[in-house]
Design an enzyme around this catalytic site. Structure first.
Site, short mmCIF file in Angstrom:
data_model
loop_
_atom_site.label_atom_id
_atom_site.label_comp_id
_atom_site.label_asym_id
_atom_site.label_seq_id
_atom_site.Cartn_x
_atom_site.Cartn_y
_atom_site.Cartn_z
N ASP A 69 0.81 -1.21 0.00
CA ASP A 69 0.00 0.00 0.00
C ASP A 69 0.85 1.27 0.00
O ASP A 69 0.55 2.23 -0.69
CB ASP A 69 -0.91 0.02 1.25
N SER A 123 -20.31 0.02 6.53
CA SER A 123 -19.10 -0.59 7.08
C SER A 123 -19.13 -0.44 8.60
O SER A 123 -20.18 -0.13 9.16
CB SER A 123 -17.91 0.15 6.47
N LEU A 124 -18.00 -0.65 9.25
CA LEU A 124 -17.98 -0.56 10.72
C LEU A 124 -16.95 0.45 11.20
O LEU A 124 -15.89 0.60 10.59
CB LEU A 124 -17.62 -1.92 11.32
N GLU A 168 -19.17 -10.96 17.91
CA GLU A 168 -18.97 -11.94 16.84
C GLU A 168 -17.54 -11.83 16.33
O GLU A 168 -16.87 -10.83 16.56
CB GLU A 168 -19.92 -11.64 15.66
N LYS A 224 -14.87 -11.15 13.43
CA LYS A 224 -14.87 -10.37 12.20
C LYS A 224 -14.16 -11.22 11.15
O LYS A 224 -12.93 -11.30 11.10
CB LYS A 224 -14.17 -9.03 12.41
N ASP A 255 -12.49 -12.45 7.91
CA ASP A 255 -11.74 -11.74 6.88
C ASP A 255 -12.03 -12.41 5.53
O ASP A 255 -11.29 -13.27 5.07
CB ASP A 255 -10.25 -11.80 7.21
N ARG A 266 -20.43 -6.05 -1.94
CA ARG A 266 -20.66 -4.78 -1.23
C ARG A 266 -20.49 -3.58 -2.16
O ARG A 266 -21.21 -2.61 -2.06
CB ARG A 266 -19.68 -4.66 -0.05
N GLU A 303 -20.40 -13.10 5.12
CA GLU A 303 -19.02 -13.03 4.64
C GLU A 303 -18.67 -14.36 4.00
O GLU A 303 -18.78 -15.42 4.64
CB GLU A 303 -18.12 -12.75 5.86
N TYR A 342 -24.51 -12.84 9.21
CA TYR A 342 -24.51 -12.17 10.51
C TYR A 342 -25.55 -11.05 10.65
O TYR A 342 -25.69 -10.48 11.73
CB TYR A 342 -23.13 -11.63 10.86
N LYS A 361 -21.85 -5.71 18.86
CA LYS A 361 -23.09 -5.09 18.38
C LYS A 361 -24.10 -4.99 19.52
O LYS A 361 -24.23 -5.93 20.30
CB LYS A 361 -23.72 -5.98 17.30
N LYS A 404 -10.28 -4.27 15.97
CA LYS A 404 -9.29 -4.85 15.07
C LYS A 404 -8.06 -5.25 15.86
O LYS A 404 -7.61 -4.51 16.73
CB LYS A 404 -8.88 -3.81 14.01
N CYS A 441 14.40 -34.90 16.99
CA CYS A 441 14.62 -33.84 17.96
C CYS A 441 16.07 -33.34 17.85
O CYS A 441 17.00 -34.16 17.87
CB CYS A 441 14.34 -34.38 19.35
N CYS A 468 17.83 -34.58 21.33
CA CYS A 468 18.08 -35.97 21.74
C CYS A 468 17.93 -36.96 20.59
O CYS A 468 18.04 -38.16 20.80
CB CYS A 468 17.15 -36.36 22.88
N CYS A 472 8.60 -33.81 20.93
CA CYS A 472 9.66 -34.78 21.19
C CYS A 472 9.10 -35.68 22.28
O CYS A 472 8.75 -35.20 23.36
CB CYS A 472 10.92 -34.06 21.69
N CYS A 512 14.65 -35.98 27.39
CA CYS A 512 15.37 -35.16 26.40
C CYS A 512 16.06 -33.98 27.12
O CYS A 512 15.41 -33.25 27.87
CB CYS A 512 14.36 -34.65 25.38
S1 IVH Z 1 -21.67 -6.32 10.70
C1 IVH Z 1 -24.26 -2.84 9.53
N1 IVH Z 1 -20.53 -8.57 11.42
O1 IVH Z 1 -16.52 -6.31 8.20
C2 IVH Z 1 -23.55 -4.12 9.79
N2 IVH Z 1 -19.54 -7.34 9.63
O2 IVH Z 1 -15.31 -3.59 8.30
C3 IVH Z 1 -22.13 -4.04 9.45
N3 IVH Z 1 -17.56 -8.41 8.67
O3 IVH Z 1 -18.33 -4.85 5.57
C4 IVH Z 1 -21.45 -5.34 9.31
N4 IVH Z 1 -17.55 -10.19 9.97
O4 IVH Z 1 -17.91 -7.37 5.45
C5 IVH Z 1 -20.49 -7.51 10.58
N5 IVH Z 1 -19.64 -10.58 12.19
C6 IVH Z 1 -19.60 -9.54 11.34
C7 IVH Z 1 -18.60 -9.42 10.34
C8 IVH Z 1 -18.60 -8.29 9.51
C9 IVH Z 1 -16.94 -9.57 8.96
C10 IVH Z 1 -17.10 -7.46 7.62
C11 IVH Z 1 -18.21 -6.95 6.73
C12 IVH Z 1 -18.13 -5.45 6.81
C13 IVH Z 1 -16.74 -5.24 7.32
C14 IVH Z 1 -16.64 -3.92 8.05
#
Ligand code: IVH
Length: 703
Positions: free
Chosen positions: A36, A85-86, A115, A117, A119, A138, A172, A220, A304, A328, A421, A424, A437, A442
């Site tokens: 990046d 997004s979050l 929950e 997250k 990836d 999305r 996801e 979710y 949440k 994160k 090992c 030993c 081992c 050892c």
């Molecule tokens: S809730 C309005 N729950 O994270 C509800 N998102 O950075 C918003 N993601 O775009 C999403 N696991 O793709 C939610 N348990 C989870 C998730 C989740 C992964 C992703 C999702 C979102 C991104 C936000």
């Protein structure tokens, strides 16, 4: 055009070509070609040239393109729900304070669902009258790509729901790590990570190709036409499960009281951990630590608000809902080179590969050794000696190799664990994802056990450093920890270089003093996997006051006695019982008790001490110096007959407030609850002891 402008024009052209290629690779093919920072550097350079020479800004400039995951091969469709997004946080303190702030904003007790997250690739599944009509990426949140044909190949997505409902479901799509490794093996240009492979697959033109990749989904969120049918997020998850969707079972419900969370999870028949607010910190820590061992990639946790009416009133920003937050896993990053990979043999025989890297400063400290966990981890990174790597500090503490940036030029292939090992030469064995081992004698295992045993948090014999241990092992005098108590140190060491009278006397004194270490430290020093200070404290506080009692539990295989202790689960109980039932461990314990170590708790809490907080209801918040983890303070209160709760209510009599105390402190002040700081708490505990002693004295006088 003068020559200078001509030079600039050529540079703009070259930058534009390069950036276009990078954008296509990143956004369309999901194969980033550069880091990046490098991309940003070129982008910024082009942008500033265009600002200085507006005539060189062409309508197809890459700077005019806003990044999104849209591609032209799949029709663009508008989302009928806002795909937000979050907001993010990077520490568990920020998470706790977000919960407290959200509660304060709403002026009521709330519960939260935690929950993982995942990836992967964010997808919205649109169902009309029970039929899957569209699956959309999305995109930019308002418009996404229609990838329905490809998504239909994912076996766990129902094409028809058991009810004729119209609903949008967010989830996801991901590829488990093991499947990623397997598939990536056969690729000419391998993908960097499971997410990129999953995203690339969803954009394949031929659905028959997509069907060959074992993609999975966790859903979710659900958005029905009439959302008022549901009171909370748990009910939504339960409804989605009843439709046949796959849900991630690793969730937690956080309520004021753990019992309430338990009851609510049970009511909707969902698996998950029941937590009180006081448990959130530990849950986050545990999750951060266990992340590497999960079958799929997660990049954090999502927390949440459970109550849907509250979600409504909290509302949304342009970008994210105000009722959810992503935690994160923080990872400050740096670049270095792997100079060597060595293997360590732990006290349980576990083999750990360790990368020796060119020392580099990350997140405030110098890193030169990084654990590589196991072969699977190394395979996933495709790591070889000499590779340049990006490293991070996970959760801000433990350094980890994140990815290979540049392969070595020496032709070194992916590194492999040896078959035998290194200490030993016993043939190594695989057990539950790790390599061991199997030889309890050892030398490296013995050394690790000894170094752990004399460590600060165990027997604390600092005169016995790794060198002395090495000398004693070399002399054949030290085969197990109990030998420390029978060796004649004068005879053994007087002829050795570097061991003068003073040093020998210090060793003898250290060994002798260690016999006074309390019983709970003796338990920890045995080095049973997962049985550290916290577990030992819990065992002793629960009333297991001697080694005899502990061994009797192991003899009876009494898992229930152990799991009846709050915070001890079946996994730890099993490890403890198996550890204690190992014949070598039994011999070691008998010898240690024989040598005079504390094999019973000397000061069981007296009846009077237990009752001194009787009738009081305590809530503990913030962090403390002496009571870290906080459960130590809870133990002290409970030992004295006090009750502890996780929130401040009308019944609370005392709030123990440490640093960083937030909404609970405000609530307690409002309710007129007695507020006690750490200093005062300590003196209350001490006063208690003094009062007791003088009570006994009076008793003696009046007798
Ligand atoms: S809730 C309005 N729950 O994270 C509800 N998102 O950075 C918003 N993601 O775009 C999403 N696991 O793709 C939610 N348990 C989870 C998730 C989740 C992964 C992703 C999702 C979102 C991104 C936000």
């Amino acid at each position: 055009m003068n020559t200078h402008e001509e030079t600039v024009r050529l540079e703009v052209q070259a930058l534009s070509d390069t950036l276009r290629a990078y954008q296509k690779a990143y956004y369309v093919e999901n194969r980033p070609l550069v880091k990046d920072v490098e991309y940003d550097r070129l982008f910024d350079r082009l942008q500033s040239l265009e600002e200085a020479y507006p005539s060189l800004r062409f309508p197809d400039s890459p700077t005019l393109r806003v990044g999104s995951d849209l591609t032209s091969e799949f029709p663009e469709v508008e989302h009928t729900i806002p795909v937000l997004s979050l907001d993010k946080a990077y520490s568990s303190e920020a998470l706790s304070s977000w919960m407290a702030r959200t509660e304060a904003k709403c002026g009521q007790d709330l519960s939260f669902v935690v929950e993982e997250k995942i990836d992967g690739v964010s997808i919205v599944l649109y169902y009309e009258k029970g039929l899957l009509v569209r699956a959309v990426t999305r995109g930019n949140g308002a418009v996404g790509n229609d990838v329905t044909a490809n998504i239909r190949t994912i076996a766990s997505i129902p094409l028809r729901l058991p009810e004729e409902v119209t609903v949008a479901v967010r989830g996801e799509v991901f590829l488990p790590k093991a499947e990623f490794l397997e598939l990536n093996k056969g690729m000419e240009v391998p993908y960097a990570n499971p997410r990129n492979l999953a995203a690339g697959t969803i954009r394949r033109i031929k659905s028959s190709e997509v069907a060959k990749v074992p993609l999975r989904i966790f859903v979710y969120e659900g958005f029905w036409q009439d959302q008022s049918l549901f009171a909370d997020h748990l009910a939504i998850l339960a409804e989605l499960a009843s439709y046949g969707f796959s849900l991630n079972p690793t969730i937690a419900l956080v309520c004021k009281e753990k019992e309430e969370a338990e009851a609510r999870l049970e009511k909707v028949s969902l698996q998950g951990s029941a937590l009180s607010f006081a448990d959130v910190d530990d849950y986050v820590r545990m999750h951060t630590a266990e992340r590497a061992s999960l079958a799929y990639e997660i990049d954090g946790l999502v927390i949440k608000v459970d109550e849907l009416s509250v979600r409504e009133s909290l509302g949304y920003t342009e970008h994210h809902p105000r009722w959810a937050l992503a935690y994160k896993f923080e990872s400050p990053q740096a670049l270095t080179v792997v100079e060597n990979i060595e293997v360590q043999v732990g006290r349980t025989g576990r083999i750990t590969p360790v990368a020796r890297v060119v020392p580099v400063l990350v997140g405030g400290s110098t890193v030169s050794n990084i654990t590589l966990h196991n072969q699977t981890y190394i395979d996933m990174l495709e790591l070889a000696i000499g590779d340049s790597v990006e490293i991070s500090k996970r959760g801000d503490v433990i350094p980890a190799v994140e990815r290979v940036i540049e392969k070595n030029e020496m032709g070194n292939g992916v590194w492999h664990l040896p078959d035998v090992c290194p200490s030993c030469s016993s043939a190594l064995v695989a057990r539950g994802g790790h390599t061991f081992c199997p030889n309890v004698s050892c030398p490296d295992q013995i050394r690790s056990r000894l170094e752990f045993f004399v460590g600060k948090a165990q027997m604390d014999i600092d005169a016995l450093g790794p060198e002395t241990i090495g000398v004693l092992i070399g002399l054949g005098l030290l085969k197990d920890v109990d030998d420390l108590y029978t060796i004649d140190y004068e005879k053994a060491l007087c002829d050795q270089v570097g061991f003068g009278e003073k040093k020998i006397a210090a060793i003898k004194m250290g060994v002798e003093k260690s016999k006074a270490q309390p019983f709970r430290r003796v338990i920890t020093s045995l080095g049973i996997a997962e049985i550290g200070k916290k577990a030992a404290d819990l065992l002793v506080s629960s009333g297991i006051q001697s080694m005899e009692e502990l061994l009797a539990i192991a003899d009876r295989d009494d898992v229930e006695r152990l799991t009846s202790i709050k915070q001890i689960g079946p996994k730890i109980a099993r490890l403890l019982i198996d550890g204690l039932n190992d014949p070598a461990m039994r011999r070691r314990i008998a010898a240690l008790c024989e040598a005079g170590l504390q094999c019973e708790e000397k000061e069981p809490p007296s009846k009077a001490e237990e009752q001194s907080f009787a009738g009081q209801v305590w809530c503990v918040t913030g962090s403390f110096e002496q009571f870290n983890p906080r459960t130590l303070a809870l133990d002290e209160i409970e030992r004295r007959g006090g009750r502890t709760t996780s929130s401040v209510t009308g019944k609370t009599t005392h709030l123990l407030a440490g640093s960083g105390a937030g909404s609970k402190l405000a609530q307690a002040t409002k309710l007129g609850v007695e507020i006690v700081d750490e200093q005062r708490f300590l003196s209350m505990l001490k006063e208690e002891k003094t009062a007791q002693k003088s009570g006994q004295m009076q008793g003696e006088f009046s007798f």
